[in-house]
Scaffold this motif. Structure first.
Motif, PDB file in Angstrom:
ATOM      1  N   MET B 223      46.238  36.107  36.601  1.00  0.00           N
ATOM      2  CA  MET B 223      46.528  37.454  36.128  1.00  0.00           C
ATOM      3  C   MET B 223      45.412  38.425  36.506  1.00  0.00           C
ATOM      4  O   MET B 223      45.668  39.592  36.772  1.00  0.00           O
ATOM      5  N   VAL B 224      44.169  37.920  36.525  1.00  0.00           N
ATOM      6  CA  VAL B 224      43.043  38.774  36.893  1.00  0.00           C
ATOM      7  C   VAL B 224      43.009  39.003  38.406  1.00  0.00           C
ATOM      8  O   VAL B 224      42.818  40.116  38.871  1.00  0.00           O
ATOM      9  N   LEU B 225      43.228  37.917  39.170  1.00  0.00           N
ATOM     10  CA  LEU B 225      43.021  38.010  40.613  1.00  0.00           C
ATOM     11  C   LEU B 225      44.216  38.584  41.369  1.00  0.00           C
ATOM     12  O   LEU B 225      44.037  39.290  42.355  1.00  0.00           O
ATOM     13  N   LEU B 226      45.427  38.237  40.950  1.00  0.00           N
ATOM     14  CA  LEU B 226      46.597  38.595  41.757  1.00  0.00           C
ATOM     15  C   LEU B 226      47.176  39.918  41.304  1.00  0.00           C
ATOM     16  O   LEU B 226      47.554  40.087  40.152  1.00  0.00           O
ATOM     17  N   THR B 227      47.225  40.879  42.254  1.00  0.00           N
ATOM     18  CA  THR B 227      47.782  42.177  41.896  1.00  0.00           C
ATOM     19  C   THR B 227      49.068  42.457  42.674  1.00  0.00           C
ATOM     20  O   THR B 227      49.811  43.366  42.329  1.00  0.00           O
ATOM     21  N   LYS B 228      49.321  41.671  43.731  1.00  0.00           N
ATOM     22  CA  LYS B 228      50.533  41.894  44.522  1.00  0.00           C
ATOM     23  C   LYS B 228      51.662  41.017  43.994  1.00  0.00           C
ATOM     24  O   LYS B 228      51.476  39.815  43.768  1.00  0.00           O
TER      25      LYS B 228
END
Lengths: 323, 286
Positions: B223-228
């Motif tokens: 949830m922190v790392l993936l924005t796409k």
């Protein structure tokens, strides 16, 4: 020939540890140190990576520890401890009761295998899915729980908006944690009891101990280590509580289920970009968890080895004194 | 007198047994009920779910509920593939390198060995939450924020698994086998791959299950790392069901949760024997 036989294999000990050490340095140690550094700086804002150390190095810590109220670090720490306690006390009590029943040598319970499988099941399911599922089960004004209560209460029942109520939301977060973990705790405790030599139980029975006496005076002292292990690991796990409070009510209502992990997330990653404050909170949690792990380390130490080492030391001392 | 005593004792036993079964059956229902309601409601029309939230048997609106997902944020197939890539690779890496490290601290005598092992035990419990700020900043600087590798590679260093693999090796590896392999001319690395790894199969099986499940269920780090959206994992996809676009699609919410939960339940029931037996070997709990 002789020389070749005593060829040293020592270097392979180092070589085989290299991948672990490298990955540890890059993905764990460096991030920890980096987090600690950030905790003393002014790193804030979208897409910033540059920072300066603060004039008062403890400013971030003072800031987060001095604020109170909804969404503050202090409240989230209190919430975390409260939610953990609310889930752990019933969890360990039920697990102990089931352990006593399932390991009783005087009455055999049939279908134990099936019960264990079912009690453990919630533990393996994605916590995020469990949270969304319970959110749906508690939905308002029309939801399964409301309709269940309504069917008992009759037509004049007014639906309750459970997740708008502070105490009820806290209770439901603690309940889900309890529901997901009591099976795990029970299985661990049962494994501990099975490890006790059956002769001890036979002796207790011959001495005329009843069920309750056997359980409290024999079984519990024998599984002391496992009980402590369960306690400490559960505390560490509880301090990381994130998925359920995040997805049940996003830490609400009014910050009532905001845990420290959620605080860190909200400060840094959901609109706040307050990396320095989040880092300071992480450091505080890190220190608490390190103390707890030291306790765990102490519990798990090899007692026989320790006794042997002490004995050797004593021998050496005695030998020295004689000389 | 003593006969009467005996009879009251067996009566006590019977009462205790009845209580035990009532409690156990109640708890079993508590474990099954939420998932049963979920599965049933995922086949019912949203309007029916709204007017009668509890039903005990399936209906026929499964496909209608599935169609709701079309063109919206919740994409179960993308989530499934991403989660599978991460979980499978992370499990393989964690298992292989933990075994290798455990072997290094069991089979060889080296100077820093005891210190190294104590260190592993000390850092066993450091949770992701405490290192996330630094980790995120590092990954962001490297420009790897939406790269699944950042969720896979860290599993090479799994201190708690090294700890348990070492416990296992200490009780099951005899150095004579290693010695004889050396005499036969096998290199150290080959000895590890072809002799030590097979010995560790039982430990690998249980650890693999728990590592896989842990990675599959992880919400925080992705949830922190993936924005796409095309990189989202299954737990992130599920969390999207809280969003407003699904607010009135009751049947679809249950279906979405079912899609993430039912595969796990099936696998769990198939492997339950090993899983329940493996729990006692240890894992961090909540």
């Amino acid at each position: 020939m002789n020389n070749k036989k005593s060829v040293s294999y020592t270097k392979y000990g180092y070589i085989f540890s290299i991948p672990f050490v490298l990955a540890f340095l890059v993905f764990q140690l460096y991030p920890v140190l980096y987090t600690v550094v950030i905790g003393f700086t002014d790193l804030q804002g979208v897409a910033t990576t540059e920072f300066h150390f603060l004039k008062n190095p403890l400013e971030n810590f003072i800031k987060i520890l001095s604020t109170n109220g909804a969404g503050s670090f202090r409240l989230s720490l209190r919430n975390t401890i409260l939610l953990w306690g609310l889930n752990f006390v019933p969890q360990i009590s039920l697990a102990l009761l089931l352990t006593a029943w399932f390991t009783d040598t005087r009455t055999t319970i049939k279908g134990q295998g099936l019960f264990k499988v079912l009690f453990y099941m919630p533990n393996i399911i994605t916590a995020a899915s469990v949270a969304i599922l319970f959110g749906a089960l508690l939905s308002y004004p029309q939801g399964p729980l409301n309709s269940l209560i309504g069917s008992f209460r009759g037509d004049d029942y007014k639906a309750i908006n459970f997740l708008a109520n502070k105490n009820f939301t806290r209770f439901i977060v603690a309940f889900i944690q309890f529901w997901m973990w009591y099976g795990n705790t029970m299985v661990m405790l049962i494994a501990g009891v099975i490890g006790i030599s059956p002769e001890i139980f036979e002796a207790a029975e011959i001495d005329g101990a009843n069920r309750r006496q056997t359980f409290f005076k024999v079984t519990i002292p024998c599984i002391r280590t496992i009980l402590l292990y369960v306690l400490v690991t559960s505390m560490i796990g509880g301090l990381n509580m994130f998925d359920i409070p995040k997805l049940i009510a996003d830490g609400g209502p009014d910050g009532a289920t905001g845990t420290t992990a959620l605080y860190i997330y909200k400060q840094a990653f959901s609109g706040g970009y307050m990396y320095n404050k989040a880092a300071a909170a992480s450091i505080i949690m890190f220190v608490i968890i390190m103390l707890l792990s030291m306790l765990l380390f102490y519990i798990l130490r090899d007692k026989d080895e320790e006794a042997l080492k002490k004995a050797i030391k004593r021998e050496k001392k005695a030998a020295n004194a004689r000389r | 007198m003593s006969e009467q005593k005996l009879r009251t004792k067996s009566q006590d036993n019977l009462i205790l047994k009845i209580i035990v079964y009532i409690v156990c059956i109640f708890l079993s229902i508590l474990s099954i009920m939420p998932f049963w309601i979920m599965a049933v409601n995922s086949t019912r029309a949203s309007a029916d779910v709204q007017s009668h939230p509890i039903a005990f048997w399936f209906s026929t609106h499964l496909m209608d509920n599935f169609k709701v997902f079309e063109g919206k944020t919740f994409e179960p197939i993308t989530g499934f593939i991403n989660s599978a890539i991460i979980s499978v690779s992370a499990t393989i890496l964690a298992i292989y390198f933990s075994c290798l490290t455990a072997y290094a601290v069991t089979a060889y005598e080296w100077k820093l060995r005891d210190g190294f092992f104590k260190f592993i035990m000390a850092v066993m419990m450091i949770p992701a939450q405490c290192t996330m700020i630094g980790f995120f900043q590092m990954v962001y600087k490297m420009g790897m924020a939406n790269n699944l590798l950042m969720l896979i590679l860290p599993s090479i260093a799994a201190p708690s698994m090294v700890f348990f693999m070492r416990q296992y090796l200490q009780s099951s590896l005899s150095m004579e086998i290693v010695q004889s392999a050396r005499i036969d001319g096998a290199g150290e690395f080959r000895t590890f791959n072809s002799i030590v790894l097979p010995i560790m199969k039982p430990a690998i099986a249980t650890q693999a299950i728990f590592t896989f499940v842990g990675n599959w269920n992880n919400l925080f780090t992705p949830m922190v790392l993936l924005t796409k959206a095309d990189k989202y994992t299954m737990p992130i996809m599920v969390s999207l069901l809280r969003g407003d676009i699904y607010k009135t699609e009751y049947g679809s919410i249950y279906l979405g949760v079912s899609l993430t939960v039912l595969p796990l339940i099936v696998v769990y029931l198939l492997l339950s024997k090993y899983i329940v037996a493996g729990v006692a070997l240890g894992s961090v709990k909540g």
